[in-house]
Write a protein that holds these residues in place. Structure first.
Motif, PDB file in Angstrom:
ATOM      1  N   GLY A   3       0.777  -1.124   0.182  1.00  0.00           N
ATOM      2  CA  GLY A   3      -0.095  -0.007  -0.059  1.00  0.00           C
ATOM      3  C   GLY A   3       0.823   1.080   0.088  1.00  0.00           C
ATOM      4  O   GLY A   3       0.653   2.334  -0.750  1.00  0.00           O
ATOM      5  N   GLU A   4       1.983   1.204   0.667  1.00  0.00           N
ATOM      6  CA  GLU A   4       2.669   2.476   0.988  1.00  0.00           C
ATOM      7  C   GLU A   4       3.583   2.582  -0.505  1.00  0.00           C
ATOM      8  O   GLU A   4       3.724   3.850  -1.146  1.00  0.00           O
ATOM      9  CB  GLU A   4       3.964   2.096   1.846  1.00  0.00           C
ATOM     10  CG  GLU A   4       4.689   3.437   2.037  1.00  0.00           C
ATOM     11  CD  GLU A   4       3.629   4.729   2.608  1.00  0.00           C
ATOM     12  OE1 GLU A   4       4.096   5.979   1.996  1.00  0.00           O
ATOM     13  OE2 GLU A   4       2.746   4.416   3.476  1.00  0.00           O
ATOM     14  N   VAL A  24      10.510   6.377  -7.510  1.00  0.00           N
ATOM     15  CA  VAL A  24       9.473   5.807  -6.501  1.00  0.00           C
ATOM     16  C   VAL A  24      10.418   5.478  -5.288  1.00  0.00           C
ATOM     17  O   VAL A  24       9.908   5.658  -4.391  1.00  0.00           O
ATOM     18  CB  VAL A  24       8.648   4.829  -7.552  1.00  0.00           C
ATOM     19  CG1 VAL A  24       7.664   4.140  -6.269  1.00  0.00           C
ATOM     20  CG2 VAL A  24       7.936   5.059  -8.346  1.00  0.00           C
ATOM     21  N   ARG A  25      11.392   4.774  -5.588  1.00  0.00           N
ATOM     22  CA  ARG A  25      12.303   4.325  -4.483  1.00  0.00           C
ATOM     23  C   ARG A  25      12.871   5.770  -3.745  1.00  0.00           C
ATOM     24  O   ARG A  25      12.632   5.498  -2.754  1.00  0.00           O
ATOM     25  CB  ARG A  25      13.501   3.567  -4.966  1.00  0.00           C
ATOM     26  CG  ARG A  25      13.193   2.137  -5.478  1.00  0.00           C
ATOM     27  CD  ARG A  25      14.338   1.249  -5.578  1.00  0.00           C
ATOM     28  NE  ARG A  25      15.691   2.030  -6.178  1.00  0.00           N
ATOM     29  CZ  ARG A  25      15.772   2.034  -7.356  1.00  0.00           C
ATOM     30  NH1 ARG A  25      15.090   1.378  -8.213  1.00  0.00           N
ATOM     31  NH2 ARG A  25      16.890   2.639  -7.814  1.00  0.00           N
ATOM     32  N   ASP A  26      12.954   6.390  -4.243  1.00  0.00           N
ATOM     33  CA  ASP A  26      13.461   7.621  -3.807  1.00  0.00           C
ATOM     34  C   ASP A  26      12.339   8.319  -2.756  1.00  0.00           C
ATOM     35  O   ASP A  26      12.662   8.673  -1.418  1.00  0.00           O
ATOM     36  CB  ASP A  26      14.074   8.793  -4.499  1.00  0.00           C
ATOM     37  CG  ASP A  26      15.403   8.402  -5.181  1.00  0.00           C
ATOM     38  OD1 ASP A  26      16.050   7.607  -4.870  1.00  0.00           O
ATOM     39  OD2 ASP A  26      15.706   8.958  -6.373  1.00  0.00           O
ATOM     40  N   GLU A  27      11.028   8.459  -3.240  1.00  0.00           N
ATOM     41  CA  GLU A  27      10.015   8.756  -2.592  1.00  0.00           C
ATOM     42  C   GLU A  27       9.601   7.873  -1.462  1.00  0.00           C
ATOM     43  O   GLU A  27       9.422   8.415  -0.281  1.00  0.00           O
ATOM     44  CB  GLU A  27       8.759   8.864  -3.389  1.00  0.00           C
ATOM     45  CG  GLU A  27       7.409   9.331  -2.990  1.00  0.00           C
ATOM     46  CD  GLU A  27       7.501  10.725  -2.380  1.00  0.00           C
ATOM     47  OE1 GLU A  27       6.477  11.142  -1.576  1.00  0.00           O
ATOM     48  OE2 GLU A  27       8.277  11.323  -2.847  1.00  0.00           O
ATOM     49  N   LEU A  28       9.841   6.557  -1.565  1.00  0.00           N
ATOM     50  CA  LEU A  28       9.619   5.758  -0.390  1.00  0.00           C
ATOM     51  C   LEU A  28      10.474   5.966   0.427  1.00  0.00           C
ATOM     52  O   LEU A  28      10.242   6.024   1.670  1.00  0.00           O
ATOM     53  CB  LEU A  28       9.707   4.137  -0.914  1.00  0.00           C
ATOM     54  CG  LEU A  28       8.492   3.564  -1.760  1.00  0.00           C
ATOM     55  CD1 LEU A  28       8.562   2.271  -2.618  1.00  0.00           C
ATOM     56  CD2 LEU A  28       7.307   3.537  -0.485  1.00  0.00           C
ATOM     57  N   ALA A  29      11.722   6.312   0.257  1.00  0.00           N
ATOM     58  CA  ALA A  29      12.898   6.222   1.239  1.00  0.00           C
ATOM     59  C   ALA A  29      12.492   7.674   1.834  1.00  0.00           C
ATOM     60  O   ALA A  29      12.640   7.699   3.054  1.00  0.00           O
ATOM     61  CB  ALA A  29      14.066   6.616   0.411  1.00  0.00           C
ATOM     62  N   ARG A  31       9.630   8.801   2.645  1.00  0.00           N
ATOM     63  CA  ARG A  31       8.395   8.541   3.528  1.00  0.00           C
ATOM     64  C   ARG A  31       8.965   7.605   4.577  1.00  0.00           C
ATOM     65  O   ARG A  31       8.087   7.258   5.411  1.00  0.00           O
ATOM     66  CB  ARG A  31       7.383   8.155   2.593  1.00  0.00           C
ATOM     67  CG  ARG A  31       6.730   8.923   1.706  1.00  0.00           C
ATOM     68  CD  ARG A  31       6.036   8.251   0.809  1.00  0.00           C
ATOM     69  NE  ARG A  31       5.303   9.261  -0.113  1.00  0.00           N
ATOM     70  CZ  ARG A  31       3.768   9.423  -0.305  1.00  0.00           C
ATOM     71  NH1 ARG A  31       3.133   8.481   0.052  1.00  0.00           N
ATOM     72  NH2 ARG A  31       3.302  10.096  -1.104  1.00  0.00           N
ATOM     73  N   GLY A  32      10.391   7.272   4.538  1.00  0.00           N
ATOM     74  CA  GLY A  32      10.690   6.272   5.756  1.00  0.00           C
ATOM     75  C   GLY A  32      10.629   4.750   5.573  1.00  0.00           C
ATOM     76  O   GLY A  32      10.619   4.076   6.338  1.00  0.00           O
ATOM     77  N   ASP A 127       3.964   9.630  13.648  1.00  0.00           N
ATOM     78  CA  ASP A 127       5.138  10.475  13.327  1.00  0.00           C
ATOM     79  C   ASP A 127       5.116  10.926  11.728  1.00  0.00           C
ATOM     80  O   ASP A 127       4.852  12.049  11.335  1.00  0.00           O
ATOM     81  CB  ASP A 127       6.556  10.192  13.701  1.00  0.00           C
ATOM     82  CG  ASP A 127       6.713  10.253  15.219  1.00  0.00           C
ATOM     83  OD1 ASP A 127       5.815  10.592  15.761  1.00  0.00           O
ATOM     84  OD2 ASP A 127       7.801   9.469  15.517  1.00  0.00           O
ATOM     85  N   LEU A 128       4.958   9.952  10.944  1.00  0.00           N
ATOM     86  CA  LEU A 128       4.758  10.272   9.500  1.00  0.00           C
ATOM     87  C   LEU A 128       3.428  10.818   9.136  1.00  0.00           C
ATOM     88  O   LEU A 128       3.589  12.012   8.309  1.00  0.00           O
ATOM     89  CB  LEU A 128       4.592   8.850   8.839  1.00  0.00           C
ATOM     90  CG  LEU A 128       6.071   8.077   8.427  1.00  0.00           C
ATOM     91  CD1 LEU A 128       6.096   6.731   7.863  1.00  0.00           C
ATOM     92  CD2 LEU A 128       7.206   8.942   7.715  1.00  0.00           C
ATOM     93  N   LEU A 129       2.419  10.622   9.895  1.00  0.00           N
ATOM     94  CA  LEU A 129       1.030  11.109   9.470  1.00  0.00           C
ATOM     95  C   LEU A 129       1.129  12.667   9.961  1.00  0.00           C
ATOM     96  O   LEU A 129       0.507  13.426   9.300  1.00  0.00           O
ATOM     97  CB  LEU A 129      -0.097  10.553  10.070  1.00  0.00           C
ATOM     98  CG  LEU A 129      -0.447   8.960   9.714  1.00  0.00           C
ATOM     99  CD1 LEU A 129      -1.471   8.433  10.535  1.00  0.00           C
ATOM    100  CD2 LEU A 129      -0.964   9.403   8.289  1.00  0.00           C
ATOM    101  N   ARG A 130       1.673  12.992  11.176  1.00  0.00           N
ATOM    102  CA  ARG A 130       1.935  14.293  11.717  1.00  0.00           C
ATOM    103  C   ARG A 130       2.839  15.160  10.648  1.00  0.00           C
ATOM    104  O   ARG A 130       2.487  16.435  10.426  1.00  0.00           O
ATOM    105  CB  ARG A 130       2.566  14.293  13.004  1.00  0.00           C
ATOM    106  CG  ARG A 130       1.768  14.234  14.152  1.00  0.00           C
ATOM    107  CD  ARG A 130       2.429  14.313  15.634  1.00  0.00           C
ATOM    108  NE  ARG A 130       1.884  13.401  16.515  1.00  0.00           N
ATOM    109  CZ  ARG A 130       2.352  12.264  16.788  1.00  0.00           C
ATOM    110  NH1 ARG A 130       3.692  11.968  16.524  1.00  0.00           N
ATOM    111  NH2 ARG A 130       1.884  11.499  17.913  1.00  0.00           N
TER     112      ARG A 130
END
Length: 134
Positions: A3-4, A24-29, A31-32, A127-130
């Motif tokens: 999902g992420e 896409v890998r960079d965006e995932l990184a 986002r944690g 924390d990610l949601l904040r």
């Protein structure tokens, strides 16, 4: 994780331009959620999105938002469906209740480790949601 990956891919391809898998890998990184360059999960999710008509393959490793999705007023504005959101909400509520009811003093080491991992993941997600651009 799928999902992420899907949400990150939708975010990257939202501009309608061609993008490499590395973006896409960079965006995932960012986002944690770092994934290796040979990630089977990433390839699988992109293949599913291609099969569902969300993105189109331009050349190996390069995709863009499918032409049918661009400017489609009926396309969801969120990077997930309402069904996905409802399922994840139920899962989170169930996990929170499990952690609240967990007997921290009378459990095995393995059970304690799993409970700690779940609690840590929930804190990281909070924390990610904040920090998210919602």
């Amino acid at each position: 994780m799928a999902g992420e990956i899907r949400r990150a891919a939708r975010h990257v391809y939202a501009d309608g331009q061609a993008h490499e898998n590395a973006e896409v890998r960079d965006e995932l990184a960012r986002r944690g959620f770092p994934v290796p360059s040979d990630s089977a999960a990433l390839r699988s999710v992109l293949h599913q999105m291609k099969g569902q008509g969300e993105i189109e393959l331009l050349r190996p490793g390069v995709y863009r938002l499918a032409a049918a999705m661009e400017g489609d007023e009926t396309a969801p504005v969120t990077p997930f469906s309402l069904e996905e959101l409802a399922a994840e909400k139920r899962r989170l509520e169930r996990t929170i209740q499990e952690i609240k009811a967990f007997d921290w003093l009378r459990c095995s080491d393995a059970e304690l480790q799993r409970a700690r991992e779940k609690a840590t993941l929930l804190r990281q997600m909070a924390d990610l949601l904040r920090r998210a651009d919602l």
